[in-house]
Motif scaffolding. Structure first.
Motif, PDB file in Angstrom:
ATOM      1  N   ALA A  69       0.853  -1.183   0.000  1.00 28.04           N
ATOM      2  CA  ALA A  69       0.000   0.000   0.000  1.00 28.04           C
ATOM      3  C   ALA A  69       0.887   1.231   0.000  1.00 28.04           C
ATOM      4  O   ALA A  69       1.874   1.309   0.738  1.00 28.04           O
ATOM      5  N   TYR A  71       0.567   5.252   0.521  1.00 23.15           N
ATOM      6  CA  TYR A  71      -0.293   6.319   0.997  1.00 23.15           C
ATOM      7  C   TYR A  71       0.396   7.637   0.674  1.00 23.15           C
ATOM      8  O   TYR A  71       1.495   7.910   1.163  1.00 23.15           O
ATOM      9  N   GLU A  79      -0.999  12.599   6.968  1.00 24.02           N
ATOM     10  CA  GLU A  79      -0.881  11.152   6.957  1.00 24.02           C
ATOM     11  C   GLU A  79      -1.749  10.529   8.031  1.00 24.02           C
ATOM     12  O   GLU A  79      -1.881  11.053   9.134  1.00 24.02           O
ATOM     13  N   ASN A  80      -2.328   9.419   7.694  1.00 23.10           N
ATOM     14  CA  ASN A  80      -3.107   8.655   8.652  1.00 23.10           C
ATOM     15  C   ASN A  80      -2.211   7.533   9.164  1.00 23.10           C
ATOM     16  O   ASN A  80      -2.188   6.436   8.606  1.00 23.10           O
ATOM     17  N   LEU A  84      -1.699   3.313   8.367  1.00 24.62           N
ATOM     18  CA  LEU A  84      -0.436   2.753   7.912  1.00 24.62           C
ATOM     19  C   LEU A  84       0.067   1.657   8.846  1.00 24.62           C
ATOM     20  O   LEU A  84       0.532   0.605   8.391  1.00 24.62           O
ATOM     21  N   ALA A  95       3.815  -1.313   3.575  1.00 24.19           N
ATOM     22  CA  ALA A  95       3.192   0.019   3.542  1.00 24.19           C
ATOM     23  C   ALA A  95       4.271   1.086   3.496  1.00 24.19           C
ATOM     24  O   ALA A  95       5.293   0.988   4.161  1.00 24.19           O
TER      25      ALA A  95
END
Length: 96
Positions: A69, A71, A79-80, A84, A95
């Motif tokens: 993934a 992001y 950023e989340n 993550l 990630a």
């Protein structure tokens, strides 16, 4: 032997030593500027720690999962990090 003769022989010996091997000075310079920094970096550099048992177990579990993934956020505060870490630790995907 007189004092002057001894001094002359000593000077002759010193002259012969320096003219005997003209490549010795570049070799010393090479050692000084190339090898010594590597030894100092090895002696005073950071040493890596071996992975812990939990890190090895997580790496082994991640071998069975295929996925990644990415992001992308405009700013670092967008950023989340919870998502993550869920993807990296919970779903075992790669990630970034």
């Amino acid at each position: 032997m007189r004092l002057g003769e001894s001094s002359a022989k000593f000077t002759e010996i010193q002259t012969n030593r320096t003219t005997m091997n003209p490549h010795m000075k570049p070799a010393k310079t090479f050692l000084l500027f190339f090898f010594i920094p590597f030894f100092l970096a090895r002696a005073f550099g950071q040493h890596s720690q071996p992975p812990s048992a939990s890190d090895l177990l997580l790496a082994i579990k991640k071998l069975n999962v295929v996925g990644s993934a990415l992001y992308v956020a405009a700013h670092p505060d967008d950023e989340n990090t919870a998502m993550l870490s869920y993807l990296a630790k919970g779903r075992m995907v790669r990630a970034a």
